[in-house]
Scaffold this motif. Structure first.
Motif, PDB file in Angstrom:
ATOM      1  N   PRO A  31       0.820  -1.228   0.000  1.00 45.45           N
ATOM      2  CA  PRO A  31       0.000   0.000   0.000  1.00 45.45           C
ATOM      3  C   PRO A  31       0.848   1.268   0.000  1.00 45.45           C
ATOM      4  CG  PRO A  31      -0.960  -1.623   1.477  1.00 45.45           C
ATOM      5  CD  PRO A  31       0.359  -2.184   1.033  1.00 45.45           C
ATOM      6  N   ASP A  32       1.972   1.253   0.719  1.00 44.79           N
ATOM      7  CA  ASP A  32       2.849   2.428   0.730  1.00 44.79           C
ATOM      8  C   ASP A  32       3.427   2.698  -0.655  1.00 44.79           C
ATOM      9  OD1 ASP A  32       2.414   2.868   3.407  1.00 44.79           O
ATOM     10  OD2 ASP A  32       4.274   1.911   4.069  1.00 44.79           O
ATOM     11  N   GLU A  33       3.829   1.634  -1.349  1.00 44.31           N
ATOM     12  CA  GLU A  33       4.362   1.803  -2.707  1.00 44.31           C
ATOM     13  C   GLU A  33       3.283   2.296  -3.665  1.00 44.31           C
ATOM     14  OE1 GLU A  33       7.895  -1.586  -2.725  1.00 44.31           O
ATOM     15  OE2 GLU A  33       5.809  -2.196  -3.008  1.00 44.31           O
ATOM     16  N   GLU A  34       2.087   1.752  -3.541  1.00 47.87           N
ATOM     17  CA  GLU A  34       0.999   2.175  -4.425  1.00 47.87           C
ATOM     18  C   GLU A  34       0.593   3.619  -4.168  1.00 47.87           C
ATOM     19  OE1 GLU A  34      -2.315  -0.396  -4.908  1.00 47.87           O
ATOM     20  OE2 GLU A  34      -1.113  -2.209  -5.088  1.00 47.87           O
ATOM     21  N   ALA A  35       0.869   4.113  -2.966  1.00 51.18           N
ATOM     22  CA  ALA A  35       0.517   5.492  -2.639  1.00 51.18           C
ATOM     23  C   ALA A  35       1.511   6.499  -3.223  1.00 51.18           C
ATOM     24  CB  ALA A  35       0.448   5.671  -1.123  1.00 51.18           C
ATOM     25  N   VAL A  36       2.695   6.036  -3.596  1.00 50.73           N
ATOM     26  CA  VAL A  36       3.738   6.936  -4.093  1.00 50.73           C
ATOM     27  C   VAL A  36       3.414   7.416  -5.501  1.00 50.73           C
ATOM     28  CG1 VAL A  36       6.171   7.098  -4.744  1.00 50.73           C
ATOM     29  CG2 VAL A  36       5.525   5.961  -2.614  1.00 50.73           C
ATOM     30  N   VAL A  37       3.010   6.490  -6.369  1.00 48.70           N
ATOM     31  CA  VAL A  37       2.651   6.810  -7.753  1.00 48.70           C
ATOM     32  C   VAL A  37       1.408   5.997  -8.118  1.00 48.70           C
ATOM     33  CG1 VAL A  37       5.056   7.264  -8.439  1.00 48.70           C
ATOM     34  CG2 VAL A  37       4.100   4.969  -8.718  1.00 48.70           C
ATOM     35  N   PRO A  38       0.683   6.398  -9.162  1.00 52.44           N
ATOM     36  CA  PRO A  38      -0.494   5.617  -9.559  1.00 52.44           C
ATOM     37  C   PRO A  38      -0.113   4.195  -9.989  1.00 52.44           C
ATOM     38  CG  PRO A  38      -0.526   7.791 -10.586  1.00 52.44           C
ATOM     39  CD  PRO A  38       0.834   7.625  -9.976  1.00 52.44           C
ATOM     40  N   HIS A  39      -0.816   3.210  -9.456  1.00 55.43           N
ATOM     41  CA  HIS A  39      -0.695   1.807  -9.862  1.00 55.43           C
ATOM     42  C   HIS A  39      -2.059   1.354 -10.365  1.00 55.43           C
ATOM     43  CE1 HIS A  39       3.029   1.957  -7.517  1.00 55.43           C
ATOM     44  NE2 HIS A  39       3.337   0.742  -7.923  1.00 55.43           N
ATOM     45  N   ARG A  40      -2.088   0.679 -11.490  1.00 56.48           N
ATOM     46  CA  ARG A  40      -3.354   0.254 -12.077  1.00 56.48           C
ATOM     47  C   ARG A  40      -3.350  -1.254 -12.358  1.00 56.48           C
ATOM     48  NH1 ARG A  40      -4.234   4.460 -10.210  1.00 56.48           N
ATOM     49  NH2 ARG A  40      -4.838   6.406 -11.266  1.00 56.48           N
ATOM     50  N   LEU A  41      -4.520  -1.838 -12.264  1.00 64.67           N
ATOM     51  CA  LEU A  41      -4.788  -3.262 -12.552  1.00 64.67           C
ATOM     52  C   LEU A  41      -4.125  -4.192 -11.540  1.00 64.67           C
ATOM     53  CD1 LEU A  41      -4.582  -3.361 -16.465  1.00 64.67           C
ATOM     54  CD2 LEU A  41      -6.466  -2.657 -14.984  1.00 64.67           C
ATOM     55  N   TYR A  42      -3.950  -3.709 -10.327  1.00 64.55           N
ATOM     56  CA  TYR A  42      -3.478  -4.553  -9.233  1.00 64.55           C
ATOM     57  C   TYR A  42      -4.653  -4.863  -8.308  1.00 64.55           C
ATOM     58  CZ  TYR A  42       1.383  -3.421 -10.417  1.00 64.55           C
ATOM     59  OH  TYR A  42       2.600  -3.288 -11.054  1.00 64.55           O
ATOM     60  N   GLY A  43      -4.893  -6.161  -8.068  1.00 71.21           N
ATOM     61  CA  GLY A  43      -5.905  -6.556  -7.108  1.00 71.21           C
ATOM     62  C   GLY A  43      -7.312  -6.109  -7.458  1.00 71.21           C
ATOM     63  N   HIS A  44      -7.634  -6.033  -8.740  1.00 68.85           N
ATOM     64  CA  HIS A  44      -8.955  -5.548  -9.141  1.00 68.85           C
ATOM     65  C   HIS A  44      -9.907  -6.672  -9.553  1.00 68.85           C
ATOM     66  CE1 HIS A  44      -7.164  -6.218 -13.035  1.00 68.85           C
ATOM     67  NE2 HIS A  44      -8.231  -5.804 -13.692  1.00 68.85           N
ATOM     68  N   VAL A  45      -9.465  -7.948  -9.388  1.00 66.74           N
ATOM     69  CA  VAL A  45     -10.271  -9.087  -9.827  1.00 66.74           C
ATOM     70  C   VAL A  45     -10.471 -10.047  -8.656  1.00 66.74           C
ATOM     71  CG1 VAL A  45     -10.408 -11.034 -11.436  1.00 66.74           C
ATOM     72  CG2 VAL A  45      -9.350  -8.885 -12.169  1.00 66.74           C
ATOM     73  N   ASP A  46     -11.684 -10.559  -8.498  1.00 66.30           N
ATOM     74  CA  ASP A  46     -11.964 -11.538  -7.450  1.00 66.30           C
ATOM     75  C   ASP A  46     -11.401 -12.900  -7.835  1.00 66.30           C
ATOM     76  OD1 ASP A  46     -13.735 -12.002  -4.890  1.00 66.30           O
ATOM     77  OD2 ASP A  46     -14.112 -13.705  -6.227  1.00 66.30           O
ATOM     78  N   ALA A  47     -10.955 -13.663  -6.848  1.00 64.58           N
ATOM     79  CA  ALA A  47     -10.348 -14.971  -7.104  1.00 64.58           C
ATOM     80  C   ALA A  47     -11.315 -15.952  -7.759  1.00 64.58           C
ATOM     81  CB  ALA A  47      -9.807 -15.563  -5.810  1.00 64.58           C
ATOM     82  N   ALA A  48     -12.620 -15.721  -7.634  1.00 67.73           N
ATOM     83  CA  ALA A  48     -13.605 -16.619  -8.242  1.00 67.73           C
ATOM     84  C   ALA A  48     -13.729 -16.422  -9.744  1.00 67.73           C
ATOM     85  CB  ALA A  48     -14.973 -16.409  -7.587  1.00 67.73           C
ATOM     86  N   VAL A  49     -13.085 -15.393 -10.283  1.00 67.02           N
ATOM     87  CA  VAL A  49     -13.172 -15.084 -11.712  1.00 67.02           C
ATOM     88  C   VAL A  49     -12.060 -15.800 -12.471  1.00 67.02           C
ATOM     89  CG1 VAL A  49     -13.036 -13.239 -13.432  1.00 67.02           C
ATOM     90  CG2 VAL A  49     -14.210 -12.845 -11.249  1.00 67.02           C
ATOM     91  N   ASN A  50     -12.419 -16.426 -13.569  1.00 68.68           N
ATOM     92  CA  ASN A  50     -11.437 -17.065 -14.448  1.00 68.68           C
ATOM     93  C   ASN A  50     -10.912 -15.997 -15.400  1.00 68.68           C
ATOM     94  OD1 ASN A  50      -9.868 -18.783 -15.922  1.00 68.68           O
ATOM     95  ND2 ASN A  50     -11.518 -20.160 -16.535  1.00 68.68           N
TER      96      ASN A  50
END
Length: 326
Positions: A51-70
């Motif tokens: 979270p600290d690293e993601e707060a430094v600059v914009p990060h996209r497409l990290y952790g945006h999908v639920d594990a139940a999705v193929n």
């Protein structure tokens, strides 16, 4: 505006640290190009940016999908197209970072136009796989899609199931669909790409140390939470390196150390495959030793000044020596 920068490499090679440093230097945006780091359920075990690293600059497409999705490469390309358009509209340098060769290939070479598979079709094929076994489904595939059956190993459960799902849902083989490709988001000449190539023994030592650090940091609890959902074991998230072995440990089948050693070994083997895959599939990526990566990046974005908004952000964490910017 500079061309998008693609930072690839085997797991634990320092991709995230280099991408973070570059984004700080240029006011860029880091775009995840790793097929496991898309899952919100797998933060620690996939070594996602903190979270600290993601707060430094914009990060996209990290952790945006639920594990139940193929989740698929095609779905990632759709998401990446939107993020790329946003970055360009904002005047930010797009920095694609990750180790998934298929994602990079889809980004730069295009992708086959296989349509989405209905959930009921997928569930039916998976149920037959569990009931009848992989050999029976491979025999069926040999009749309905001989080309795919010849190409796949007879015990490759995931790919055999996928090929049958496509035939069931569309009436056409994967081979047919692969002839009708989607265009690349970044055609040749419109990007700069490097592959961080550490010395093998040093990389394997880093992989082992990082896996142990992930366990110490709560990876087992994370996997326990995932296991409690009782998801289909063929889902991609359920096959992340270390997850199957740690689930076996949680079930009492193997010791914690045995699970850890399996996770470390699986990750080392994956890194070896990444070297081979990129060498043969994406030769346009320039191979660079970790200590030379910063210089390579500077050479492809000469004279670019840092975004004023990024200058006061401080220096972000680094997971590889020589990967920070002065």
């Amino acid at each position: 505006m500079s061309k998008p920068v693609l930072i690839a490499g085997p797991t634990a090679s320092g991709k995230s640290a280099l991408a973070l440093a570059l984004a700080q230097k240029t006011g860029g945006v880091v775009i995840n190009t790793d097929s496991m780091q898309v899952y919100r359920d797998l933060h620690i075990i996939t070594a996602r940016p903190t979270p600290d690293e993601e707060a430094v600059v914009p990060h996209r497409l990290y952790g945006h999908v639920d594990a139940a999705v193929n989740f698929s490469a095609g779905a990632w390309v759709t998401d990446a197209a939107k993020v790329l358009a946003d970055a360009r509209a904002q005047g930010r340098l797009p920095i694609f970072a990750g180790g998934s060769g298929l994602y990079f290939k889809a980004l730069t070479r295009g992708l086959s136009a296989v349509p989405p598979i209905a959930a009921e079709v997928r569930e039916d094929v998976r149920a037959r796989l569990e009931r009848d076994g992989v050999e029976a489904l491979h025999a069926e595939l040999a009749v309905r899609d001989p080309a795919s059956a010849d190409r796949l190993k007879p015990r490759d459960r995931t790919r055999i199931a996928r090929a049958l799902e496509v035939v069931e849902a569309t009436g056409r083989s994967l081979t047919d669909w692969h002839r009708e490709g989607l265009p690349p988001l970044l055609p040749p000449g419109e990007f700069a790409a490097l592959f961080i190539a550490p010395e093998r023994d040093a990389l394997y030592a880093r992989i082992d140390a990082r896996f142990d650090a992930m366990l110490a940091g709560g990876a087992l609890d994370e996997v326990a939470s995932l296991a409690s959902r009782n998801l289909d074991p063929l889902l991609p998230a359920m096959k992340a390196h270390g997850v199957p072995a740690l689930i076996r440990h949680l079930k009492g089948e193997i010791t914690r150390e045995a699970a850890a050693e399996t996770g470390r070994a699986d990750t080392r083997h994956y890194a070896k495959r990444q070297f081979t895959w990129f060498r043969h599939q994406l030769p346009e990526f320039e191979w660079v030793m970790p200590g030379d990566a910063r210089g390579w990046v500077a050479s492809v974005i000469p004279g670019r000044e840092a975004n004023p908004e990024s200058r006061d952000s401080g220096s972000g964490p680094s997971d590889h020596p020589g990967m920070t910017w002065s």
